[in-house]
Design a protein around this motif. Structure first.
Motif, PDB file in Angstrom:
ATOM      1  N   LEU A 118       1.350  10.525 -14.634  1.00  0.00           N
ATOM      2  CA  LEU A 118       2.351  10.637 -15.692  1.00  0.00           C
ATOM      3  C   LEU A 118       2.568   9.283 -16.352  1.00  0.00           C
ATOM      4  CD1 LEU A 118       5.000  12.700 -13.699  1.00  0.00           C
ATOM      5  CD2 LEU A 118       3.256  13.588 -15.245  1.00  0.00           C
ATOM      6  N   PRO A 119       2.630   9.262 -17.674  1.00  0.00           N
ATOM      7  CA  PRO A 119       2.899   7.984 -18.335  1.00  0.00           C
ATOM      8  C   PRO A 119       4.309   7.493 -18.022  1.00  0.00           C
ATOM      9  CG  PRO A 119       3.021   9.790 -19.910  1.00  0.00           C
ATOM     10  CD  PRO A 119       2.524  10.381 -18.625  1.00  0.00           C
ATOM     11  N   ILE A 120       4.427   6.173 -17.923  1.00  0.00           N
ATOM     12  CA  ILE A 120       5.750   5.602 -17.661  1.00  0.00           C
ATOM     13  C   ILE A 120       6.362   5.132 -18.982  1.00  0.00           C
ATOM     14  CG2 ILE A 120       7.007   3.726 -16.533  1.00  0.00           C
ATOM     15  CD1 ILE A 120       4.908   3.848 -14.307  1.00  0.00           C
ATOM     16  N   LEU A 121       7.526   5.694 -19.290  1.00  0.00           N
ATOM     17  CA  LEU A 121       8.227   5.320 -20.515  1.00  0.00           C
ATOM     18  C   LEU A 121       9.313   4.328 -20.145  1.00  0.00           C
ATOM     19  CD1 LEU A 121       7.030   8.283 -20.948  1.00  0.00           C
ATOM     20  CD2 LEU A 121       8.744   8.491 -22.734  1.00  0.00           C
ATOM     21  N   LYS A 122       9.105   3.093 -20.555  1.00  0.00           N
ATOM     22  CA  LYS A 122      10.116   2.080 -20.225  1.00  0.00           C
ATOM     23  C   LYS A 122      11.174   2.068 -21.322  1.00  0.00           C
ATOM     24  CE  LYS A 122       7.098  -0.838 -17.484  1.00  0.00           C
ATOM     25  NZ  LYS A 122       6.481  -2.169 -17.327  1.00  0.00           N
ATOM     26  N   LEU A 123      12.345   2.530 -20.965  1.00  0.00           N
ATOM     27  CA  LEU A 123      13.402   2.637 -21.982  1.00  0.00           C
ATOM     28  C   LEU A 123      13.726   1.294 -22.615  1.00  0.00           C
ATOM     29  CD1 LEU A 123      16.184   5.122 -20.861  1.00  0.00           C
ATOM     30  CD2 LEU A 123      14.437   5.379 -22.614  1.00  0.00           C
ATOM     31  N   HIS A 124      13.723   0.242 -21.812  1.00  0.00           N
ATOM     32  CA  HIS A 124      14.109  -1.058 -22.373  1.00  0.00           C
ATOM     33  C   HIS A 124      13.101  -1.519 -23.410  1.00  0.00           C
ATOM     34  CE1 HIS A 124      11.309  -2.519 -19.261  1.00  0.00           C
ATOM     35  NE2 HIS A 124      11.179  -3.593 -20.010  1.00  0.00           N
ATOM     36  N   ARG A 125      11.837  -1.106 -23.227  1.00  0.00           N
ATOM     37  CA  ARG A 125      10.849  -1.500 -24.232  1.00  0.00           C
ATOM     38  C   ARG A 125      10.965  -0.627 -25.485  1.00  0.00           C
ATOM     39  NH1 ARG A 125       4.952  -2.095 -22.734  1.00  0.00           N
ATOM     40  NH2 ARG A 125       4.927  -2.531 -24.974  1.00  0.00           N
ATOM     41  N   ILE A 126      11.160   0.653 -25.257  1.00  0.00           N
ATOM     42  CA  ILE A 126      11.280   1.540 -26.411  1.00  0.00           C
ATOM     43  C   ILE A 126      12.490   1.171 -27.258  1.00  0.00           C
ATOM     44  CG2 ILE A 126      11.717   3.949 -27.074  1.00  0.00           C
ATOM     45  CD1 ILE A 126      10.060   4.770 -24.618  1.00  0.00           C
ATOM     46  N   PHE A 127      13.582   0.801 -26.583  1.00  0.00           N
ATOM     47  CA  PHE A 127      14.814   0.509 -27.317  1.00  0.00           C
ATOM     48  C   PHE A 127      15.090  -0.991 -27.479  1.00  0.00           C
ATOM     49  CE2 PHE A 127      16.392   4.888 -25.951  1.00  0.00           C
ATOM     50  CZ  PHE A 127      16.120   5.426 -27.194  1.00  0.00           C
ATOM     51  N   ASN A 128      14.126  -1.833 -27.108  1.00  0.00           N
ATOM     52  CA  ASN A 128      14.308  -3.281 -27.225  1.00  0.00           C
ATOM     53  C   ASN A 128      15.579  -3.770 -26.542  1.00  0.00           C
ATOM     54  OD1 ASN A 128      11.993  -3.949 -28.751  1.00  0.00           O
ATOM     55  ND2 ASN A 128      12.965  -2.952 -30.531  1.00  0.00           N
ATOM     56  N   LEU A 129      15.714  -3.450 -25.280  1.00  0.00           N
ATOM     57  CA  LEU A 129      16.921  -3.845 -24.564  1.00  0.00           C
ATOM     58  C   LEU A 129      16.559  -4.877 -23.502  1.00  0.00           C
ATOM     59  CD1 LEU A 129      18.324  -0.300 -23.869  1.00  0.00           C
ATOM     60  CD2 LEU A 129      19.223  -1.926 -25.537  1.00  0.00           C
TER      61      LEU A 129
END
Lengths: 119, 694, 174
Positions: free
Chosen positions: B606-617
């Motif tokens: 499963l791909p890992i979705l890093k929220l901090h990267r997607i949302f620049n946090l």
């Protein structure tokens, strides 16, 4: 709101402005007395009322040139009649055309706008 | 500069009768418009259900009532144009009912046409849509013709046992009704014609048995009067055989319950000529309910007919406000729970018990409130029989429409917004999906095609299928068209990927734009509309066997079960219905595929979705093995969302960000947490898209 | 442009005196129509929104309603965008939207007679002249009157979903 370019619906002694020196005044209403003209009519009736002093005994409201009336117009007229009484004048409603009189009756204002001088 | 002009909208529109109506006025007229639309729908539904059969007594009355009520309302609101067609229609119906004119099946289509004409006029008043006056005149002339054609009623009444139904279905004994009507102060400004109301009442009264008197409720000094404000109240006295509902119906559009009191008495107690003694108390509206006499509140202010006795009409904004307030209550309750969780359970046992009780009550209340907003999907489904009937006739196709699960309930707000996409799918299925009878026969199928609409509740979502047994989607044609439109595609794409191509903007496979579908809106609009309400569209197709379009929608837009998670200082909500599980991965589970980080769970990558990267946090955790992975499945696409920590599982009230701001990518709305802060609700499919772009 | 400003001035003249809420951004004083102002509150509990311009500070919960917060100081490069207990947010209600704007401080509510308002200069203010209805004078100080409705509705702020974008899409769909 803009209204049809009817003439001033209130005629009579408006040349005199605020002061009236005669004991009886005559107020002629013209055209449709309907909600679309309520603001305009109200303003003019207020001006007429300002012309009524203690000296006035009888205020004749001539409805013979009224073409149409709705509930809003009836209400305005009824309150005008009341206001005249409150100022000590005796309002007299001169008859309106048959259609208008019928409408006044239909709308239940027969008593409030009794077309006879006094009951 | 034009912007400013565009912004200062609210310019009044002129109705055909020449009065000015402002936006504000329209708000009041909305009640009438809605009722009118409902009446039209009801009428249409009955007419369609008839086929070519003559309507029975009850059906005839229902159609008559609908037409009559539209006419009455239109008169009261001064939409004179709308009374014209309804009036002729009513006359024809009346003649039919009294068997003065014989029924012919063509009348069904005529009535349907008349309904369309009225609907067109309604749309003109409501949205300023253009009116085809010729069409209206045509319908009117046809109706008139039908009346005249049947004028010499040769046939005597056929069914004497039914009697000749008079305009009012029940002939009650005449009673004396006294109505006190204290109108809304804005009644004049709303353009309501008292004279129309009065003349309707007069119609209900026995001849000469109607009296009406107006009274000023207050006597302000003339200069202080707002001349458009109504300070008059009316009292009506009538001797009538009409039912209480019929009397109240006259006020349907103009009075709330508390503005009308009605007193009835059998006529024998008073001589008909005797004037009722004026009763001051009767006219005092304060604290007085409209139905405080013994009868149960009738349906005058709600829908008439069967359910009338048990339903009331409530403005949607009131319900929405209630939903909002319950939402606030939930937040407060969550906040209290949070505080109490930090207290010593031994010392505060009673408090905790009370809070548990409060939580239960809140949830029950919430469920009850939410159920107010739920309406059956049949409201939408009912529009289709006619559409299918007419389209099939035009296309020369034979179609049987089946509906399943019409009673499935969903949020009212969703119902309104699902109708268009659904209609589009139905039109597409008829136009492109189902084949002509000859072709079907040559393929060994029955000449009659089947189109099925079905709705069901699956978990927290509503699933609506549009299924046809036509030719199915044509892979080759779609690919060719995509190439033509410059949409990126390739022969190696899977079927599912090919089907997705039809959602691309500007895509349309109809070889020629037909009058019926292909009206310039493509499937991309369907997708956009469905997505806008948190829904998804899926396609299944088999060549030669048919296609199925599945729309899945959230049950309600207002409340969501969510998992709150923390990333850095921010909190997010993941909708619980997409969450599979959460885990802290071991180093062995983490792999890299094509430079993308994936996690291996039970043999699946499963791909890992890093929220901090997607949302620049700025996150505390940037390495998967130190954080927590929330495994999600959104419409078949799976992934692992990486967060710093899991916080809580809670019900959240979905708030729109778009109300005051624009759409935020990756979020399906926002909510307010127990601490009063705003948290975004994640839109998982959109996160997948954003992740792929990184 | 010229005529539009003329119109704006005329319009103001017709209204005689209007009331303005004055506030400061850096060293400049601004005024907005008081009728557009819903309330004034402190700056706190702002939730960031990812991938938005810097001047969009995020959203707040205003009694159950989600309201975006814009820092005009960042947008127009005036003053320093610092946040402390005295930082003020003016909640305004225009175009059916409720929006908060961060300012350095709210000064007063003043009534300006229409004749005292001069047309805006071509240059000089940090704010684009498109959003300026005129210049007022208050205690010998210049007051820049902002057409807050036009500003909020502008494409620049990206608060209202762009109308241009929508029509383009519409055209494609045809």
């Amino acid at each position: 709101m803009t209204f049809c370019n009817k003439q001033n619906p209130l005629k009579g002694q408006n040349k005199v402005g605020k002061k009236v020196f005669v004991n009886n005044i005559n107020i002629t209403l013209e055209g449709p007395l309907i909600v679309e003209r309520a603001q305009e009519l109200h303003q003019l009736l207020v001006e007429r009322l300002d012309g009524v002093t203690e000296k006035c005994q009888q205020a004749t409201i001539d409805l013979s040139r009224v073409s149409d009336i709705d509930a809003c117009g009836c209400q305005l007229l009824a309150l005008f009649v009341e206001s005249l009484k409150r100022r000590g004048a005796t309002p007299v409603l001169a008859p309106a055309p048959v259609g208008v009189t019928e409408r006044i009756n239909t709308l239940g204002f027969r008593d409030l706008l009794a077309l006879q001088p006094e009951r | 500069m034009n912007r400013a002009a565009a912004n200062s909208k609210g310019t009044g529109m002129t109705t055909p009768t020449g009065e000015k109506s402002s936006v504000d006025l329209n708000r009041f007229n909305e009640v009438f418009f809605e009722e009118c639309a409902e009446n039209l729908a009801e009428m249409e539904q009955i007419l369609i259900s008839l086929g070519d059969r003559e309507p029975d007594h009850e059906e005839m009355n229902a159609i008559f009532r609908a037409a009559h009520s539209i006419k009455g309302g239109a008169g009261i609101f001064g939409f004179q144009d709308m009374t014209v067609v309804t009036h002729v229609m009513e006359s024809l119906l009346d003649r039919l009912r009294n068997r003065e004119t014989p029924f012919v099946p063509a009348m069904i289509d005529l009535f349907l046409e008349a309904g369309d004409a009225i609907a067109m006029q309604l749309a003109w008043h409501r949205e300023g849509k253009a009116v085809d006056q010729e069409a209206i005149d045509r319908v009117r002339a046809k109706l008139q013709q039908a009346i005249e054609a049947g004028a010499p009623a040769l046939e005597p009444p056929v069914e004497p046992e039914q009697g000749s139904p008079a305009p009012h279905e029940e002939e009650l004994l005449p009673r004396r009704c006294r109505l006190a009507f204290t109108p809304d102060p804005e009644i004049f400004a709303r353009g309501i014609r008292m004279e129309s109301i009065i003349s309707e009442l007069t119609e209900l009264a026995e001849p000469g048995e109607f009296a009406c008197s107006a009274r000023l409720m207050e006597l302000p000094d003339l200069p202080e009067l707002d001349p458009e404000r109504c300070i008059t109240c009316w009292e009506f006295t009538l001797l009538t055989r009409a039912s209480r509902e019929q009397v109240l119906d006259v006020f349907m559009f103009v009075a709330d319950e508390e503005q009308l009191t009605i007193e009835e008495e059998p006529v024998d107690r008073r001589g008909p000529a005797e004037e009722p003694a004026p009763e001051e108390t009767l006219l005092a509206p304060a604290g007085r309910r409209a139905y405080d006499s013994s009868e149960a509140a009738p349906g005058a202010f709600g829908r008439r007919g069967g359910e009338a006795e048990s339903s009331i009409r409530v403005n949607v904004t009131k319900v929405d406000q209630l939903v909002n307030e319950v939402g606030e209550l939930l937040i407060t309750q969550a906040m209290l729970s949070q505080i109490v969780a930090g207290l010593d359970p031994v010392l505060h046992q009673a408090l905790q018990r009370g809070l548990t009780q409060l939580e239960r009550n809140t949830r029950d209340l919430q469920a009850s409130v939410m159920s107010i907003r739920l309406v059956p999907i049949s409201i939408v489904f009912n529009r289709f029989p006619r559409l299918v009937r007419e389209m099939a006739a035009k296309l020369g196709k034979q179609v049987e429409l089946k509906t399943v699960g019409e009673s499935t309930e969903l949020d009212r707000g969703l119902i309104e917004r699902i109708a268009d996409p659904l209609g589009h799918l139905v039109r597409n299925a008829l136009d492109h999906g189902l084949e002509s009878p000859e072709r079907r026969v040559s393929c060994g199928k029955s000449p009659v095609g089947t189109l099925q609409l079905s709705a069901s509740q699956v978990g927290g979502r509503i699933v609506v299928d549009v299924t046809d047994d036509g030719a199915g989607l044509n892979r080759g044609k779609i690919l060719a068209k995509a190439v033509e439109c410059g949409i990126p595609c390739s022969e190696s794409m899977s079927d599912e990927e090919v089907w997705q191509l039809i959602f691309a903007p500007g895509f349309s496979t109809a070889s020629e734009v037909t009058d019926l579908s292909g009206r310039g809106v493509g499937m991309d609009v369907v997708l956009k509309n469905v997505q806008a309400i948190g829904g998804r569209v899926q396609i299944a197709s088999e060549a030669g066997r048919g296609a199925r379009f599945t729309i899945s929608l959230p049950l309600t837009l207002a409340i969501l079960e969510g998992l709150s998670v923390a990333v850095g200082a921010e909190k997010f909500i993941i909708p619980l219905n997409v969450v599979l599980e959460s885990l802290q991965p071991t180093a062995e589970q983490l792999k890299s595929v094509n430079g993308r980080e994936v996690v291996q769970v039970r043999g699946e990558y499963l791909p890992i979705l890093k929220l901090h990267r997607i949302f620049n946090l700025e996150a505390e955790v940037t390495e998967p093995q130190l954080g927590i992975l929330v495994l999600v499945d959104a419409d078949g696409e799976r992934g692992a969302i990486m967060v710093d920590a899991l916080l809580d599982e809670q019900q959240v009230v979905v708030k729109s960000i778009e109300t005051n701001y624009r759409r935020v990518e990756g979020s399906a709305g926002a909510t307010i947490l127990g601490d009063g802060r705003v948290a975004l609700i994640l839109d998982i499919p959109e996160l997948f898209t954003m992740h792929k772009r990184l | 442009m010229q005529t539009a400003q003329g119109n704006a001035v005329q319009q103001l003249a017709a209204e005689a005196a209007s009331e303005y809420l004055t506030f400061t951004l850096g060293s400049e004083s601004y005024g907005i129509d008081i009728l557009k102002v819903q309330e004034i509150r402190g700056y706190d509990c702002v939730t960031r929104i990812a991938n938005t311009p810097l001047f969009i500070k995020g959203v707040i919960n205003l009694r159950g309603v989600i309201v975006p917060i814009i820092d005009l100081r960042i947008k127009f490069n005036v003053g320093e965008a610092t946040y402390h207990e005295f930082t003020v947010v003016i909640i305004i209600n225009v175009l059916n939207k409720v929006v908060g704007i961060v300012v350095d401080g709210v000064s007063d509510v003043v009534a300006l007679p229409a004749q005292s308002i001069k047309p805006p200069p071509e240059l000089g203010a940090s704010l684009d002249t498109r959003y300026i209805t005129g210049l007022g004078t208050l205690n010998d100080e210049m007051l820049i009157l902002v057409d807050i409705e036009k500003l909020i509705g502008s494409d620049e702020l990206q608060i209202v979903e762009s109308a241009v974008e929508d029509t383009q899409k519409g055209a494609v769909n045809q």
